[in-house]
Design a protein around this motif. Structure first.
Motif, mmCIF file in Angstrom:
data_model
loop_
_atom_site.group_PDB
_atom_site.id
_atom_site.type_symbol
_atom_site.label_atom_id
_atom_site.label_comp_id
_atom_site.label_asym_id
_atom_site.label_seq_id
_atom_site.Cartn_x
_atom_site.Cartn_y
_atom_site.Cartn_z
ATOM 1 N N ALA A 1 0.837 -1.206 0.000
ATOM 2 C CA ALA A 1 0.000 0.000 0.000
ATOM 3 C C ALA A 1 0.871 1.255 0.000
ATOM 4 O O ALA A 1 0.621 2.207 -0.760
ATOM 5 N N ALA A 2 1.905 1.264 0.834
ATOM 6 C CA ALA A 2 2.791 2.428 0.899
ATOM 7 C C ALA A 2 3.528 2.634 -0.412
ATOM 8 O O ALA A 2 3.724 3.784 -0.844
ATOM 9 N N ARG A 3 3.899 1.542 -1.078
ATOM 10 C CA ARG A 3 4.620 1.652 -2.341
ATOM 11 C C ARG A 3 3.796 2.382 -3.394
ATOM 12 O O ARG A 3 4.316 3.104 -4.228
ATOM 13 N N HIS A 4 2.459 2.222 -3.338
ATOM 14 C CA HIS A 4 1.588 2.866 -4.317
ATOM 15 C C HIS A 4 0.829 4.062 -3.741
ATOM 16 O O HIS A 4 -0.022 4.626 -4.437
ATOM 17 N N GLY A 5 1.127 4.452 -2.506
ATOM 18 C CA GLY A 5 0.465 5.595 -1.895
ATOM 19 C C GLY A 5 -1.012 5.381 -1.658
ATOM 20 O O GLY A 5 -1.816 6.302 -1.810
ATOM 21 N N LEU A 6 -1.384 4.163 -1.250
ATOM 22 C CA LEU A 6 -2.785 3.797 -1.064
ATOM 23 C C LEU A 6 -3.042 3.333 0.358
ATOM 24 O O LEU A 6 -2.129 2.847 1.035
ATOM 25 N N PRO A 7 -4.280 3.430 0.843
ATOM 26 C CA PRO A 7 -4.617 2.800 2.119
ATOM 27 C C PRO A 7 -4.635 1.283 1.971
ATOM 28 O O PRO A 7 -4.871 0.754 0.869
ATOM 29 N N VAL A 8 -4.396 0.571 3.071
ATOM 30 C CA VAL A 8 -4.310 -0.890 2.998
ATOM 31 C C VAL A 8 -5.630 -1.505 2.545
ATOM 32 O O VAL A 8 -5.635 -2.614 1.988
ATOM 33 N N GLU A 9 -6.734 -0.796 2.737
ATOM 34 C CA GLU A 9 -8.036 -1.338 2.339
ATOM 35 C C GLU A 9 -8.153 -1.484 0.821
ATOM 36 O O GLU A 9 -9.080 -2.122 0.330
ATOM 37 N N ARG A 10 -7.228 -0.896 0.084
ATOM 38 C CA ARG A 10 -7.249 -0.984 -1.378
ATOM 39 C C ARG A 10 -6.277 -2.027 -1.922
ATOM 40 O O ARG A 10 -6.035 -2.081 -3.126
ATOM 41 N N VAL A 11 -5.734 -2.877 -1.055
ATOM 42 C CA VAL A 11 -4.725 -3.851 -1.453
ATOM 43 C C VAL A 11 -5.155 -5.245 -1.029
ATOM 44 O O VAL A 11 -5.601 -5.458 0.100
ATOM 45 N N LEU A 12 -4.980 -6.203 -1.932
ATOM 46 C CA LEU A 12 -5.173 -7.614 -1.608
ATOM 47 C C LEU A 12 -3.977 -8.374 -2.147
ATOM 48 O O LEU A 12 -3.668 -8.305 -3.342
ATOM 49 N N LEU A 13 -3.309 -9.134 -1.279
ATOM 50 C CA LEU A 13 -2.196 -9.973 -1.699
ATOM 51 C C LEU A 13 -2.735 -11.300 -2.209
ATOM 52 O O LEU A 13 -3.683 -11.855 -1.650
ATOM 53 N N THR A 14 -2.123 -11.800 -3.272
ATOM 54 C CA THR A 14 -2.596 -13.043 -3.894
ATOM 55 C C THR A 14 -1.424 -13.960 -4.213
ATOM 56 O O THR A 14 -0.272 -13.525 -4.278
ATOM 57 N N ALA A 15 -1.742 -15.220 -4.431
ATOM 58 C CA ALA A 15 -0.730 -16.205 -4.824
ATOM 59 C C ALA A 15 -0.470 -16.050 -6.322
ATOM 60 O O ALA A 15 -0.850 -16.880 -7.142
ATOM 61 N N GLY A 16 0.174 -14.956 -6.676
ATOM 62 C CA GLY A 16 0.410 -14.625 -8.077
ATOM 63 C C GLY A 16 -0.808 -13.963 -8.695
ATOM 64 O O GLY A 16 -1.920 -14.026 -8.156
ATOM 65 N N ALA B 1 7.356 -10.187 -0.799
ATOM 66 C CA ALA B 1 6.560 -9.005 -1.136
ATOM 67 C C ALA B 1 7.093 -7.765 -0.434
ATOM 68 O O ALA B 1 7.244 -6.704 -1.052
ATOM 69 N N ARG B 2 7.381 -7.896 0.858
ATOM 70 C CA ARG B 2 7.925 -6.746 1.586
ATOM 71 C C ARG B 2 9.247 -6.294 0.982
ATOM 72 O O ARG B 2 9.492 -5.097 0.804
ATOM 73 N N ALA B 3 10.102 -7.254 0.656
ATOM 74 C CA ALA B 3 11.427 -6.909 0.129
ATOM 75 C C ALA B 3 11.338 -6.268 -1.250
ATOM 76 O O ALA B 3 12.083 -5.329 -1.553
ATOM 77 N N CYS B 4 10.414 -6.748 -2.084
ATOM 78 C CA CYS B 4 10.368 -6.301 -3.483
ATOM 79 C C CYS B 4 9.724 -4.937 -3.671
ATOM 80 O O CYS B 4 9.793 -4.385 -4.781
ATOM 81 N N VAL B 5 9.087 -4.402 -2.635
ATOM 82 C CA VAL B 5 8.520 -3.053 -2.745
ATOM 83 C C VAL B 5 9.304 -2.050 -1.911
ATOM 84 O O VAL B 5 8.910 -0.886 -1.799
ATOM 85 N N ALA B 6 10.422 -2.487 -1.341
ATOM 86 C CA ALA B 6 11.280 -1.582 -0.575
ATOM 87 C C ALA B 6 12.037 -0.663 -1.534
ATOM 88 O O ALA B 6 12.229 -0.990 -2.707
#
Length: 367
Positions: free
Chosen positions: A72-87, A251-256
């Protein structure tokens, strides 16, 4: 440009479940891989270390909150706008199963999994087929006005066309879900034409993958960016703990910031290597080889006479490329070629020169 309909789970005339990895399985494992669009020499050592460091936590159930917040931080969005998926592939299944749509439309040629997921969920899918004569560029007016779900890739696999963001936005309207697959956008320098992070486009759903740039196809990690109510609906259709602890660490590492800077450098390097590949392919123009113009992804789409035979001879010479005839809107004269470093490309071009010339038939002895 034309529109056609396909049935629910019946035949569509194309093998929608054929993907580039099929070219390098089994007897293709030893080939030089120009069929799969995962960046070569990945994942980098620092990312492997981040993933390995998560293994001590495998006894606990995955907790995706930190990774979700990082995306969410990487795209400047609130977490409610993000869903992590298995690809990104899981995201297509969730969209097909969770959203109530009457007339889904997929803009082709593109990645075939969105249509396959919709058909598996029982939907009749309309196709808008972009034309070679137009450079496979999007004409928003070609999409039926009553389509309530539209799926398009940007940059598009396999054409490598990067559609202008504003052309894609013209597909949006109230009452329609607009799904934009940006799985390869981080391979575009500056991510120009990206819609990830935009919140003012009605019905916009953006999919991202972390598997291509970072070499994590075996780990399965991607994410969805959409309005909170859409994210909530997709999340209800998702099984518990869908993303593993190692994938969350990735995921955490790749958006740092460090990773984003490295991806930016890689995008510029890919652009240079792609230009080298395209220039090399242009040397075969007199032999019928034609590259779809203005390629912007980490792959190029190429038309050549007798492509099936060329692919077979390339395999004999040690190289795998992706067949194109499984993509709606393309035929058996098409192949997709992944961008690789210049030494690999030079070897491939030498092999292609040989593969374009069918072996001479032995003379028939006099009867």
């Amino acid at each position: 440009m034309r529109t056609e309909a396909t049935g629910g789970s019946g035949g569509s005339g194309h093998d929608l479940r054929h993907h580039g990895d099929a070219e390098v399985r089994d007897d293709g494992a030893a080939l030089v891989d120009l069929a799969v669009n995962v960046r070569a020499d990945t994942p980098p050592a620092w990312l492997r270390e981040e993933i390995a460091g998560s293994l001590s936590s495998l006894a606990a159930y995955p907790d995706g909150r930190a990774a979700r917040a990082a995306v969410a931080a990487r795209h400047g969005l609130p977490v409610e706008r993000v869903l992590l998926t298995a690809g990104a592939a899981e995201a297509f299944v969730l969209l097909a199963r969770a959203l109530k749509v009457r007339r889904p439309v997929v803009v082709h040629p593109q990645f075939t999994e969105p249509e396959a997921a919709l058909r598996d969920a029982g939907h009749t899918v309309d196709r808008v087929l972009l034309r070679e004569a137009d450079g496979f560029r999007l004409d928003p007016a070609a999409v039926p006005e009553d389509a309530d779900l539209v799926v398009i890739g940007n940059p598009t696999n396999p054409t490598s066309v990067l559609h202008p963001a504003e052309a894609v936005v013209r597909l949006a309207r109230p009452g329609r879900t607009l799904v934009v697959d940006e799985a390869f956008m981080d391979a575009v320098p500056g991510e120009r034409e990206a819609l990830a992070g935009r919140t003012g486009v009605p019905g916009l759903v953006v999919l991202r993958s972390l598997t291509k740039t970072w070499g994590l196809a075996g780990l399965r990690i991607g994410y969805v960016l959409a309005a909170p109510e859409v994210i909530a609906e997709l999340e209800r259709a998702q099984p518990l703990w869908p993303v593993s602890t190692p994938a969350l660490a990735a995921a955490r590492a790749c958006v740092a910031p460090r990773a984003l800077a490295e991806a930016g450098h890689a995008a510029h390097r890919i652009a240079g290597d792609r230009a080298h590949l395209v220039a090399g392919l242009a040397a075969f123009a007199a032999r019928g080889v034609r590259v779809v113009g203005a390629a912007q992804g980490p792959f190029v789409l190429v038309r050549m006479p007798g492509a099936a035979g060329v692919r077979r001879r390339l395999r004999e010479l040690g190289y795998a490329v992706r067949r194109g005839d499984t993509f709606p809107g393309l035929g058996d004269e098409w192949v997709r070629i992944a961008v690789r470093d210049r030494a690999t490309v030079n070897g491939f071009l030498r092999a292609l020169s040989s593969a374009l010339d069918p072996p001479a038939h032995p003379p028939v002895p006099p009867g």
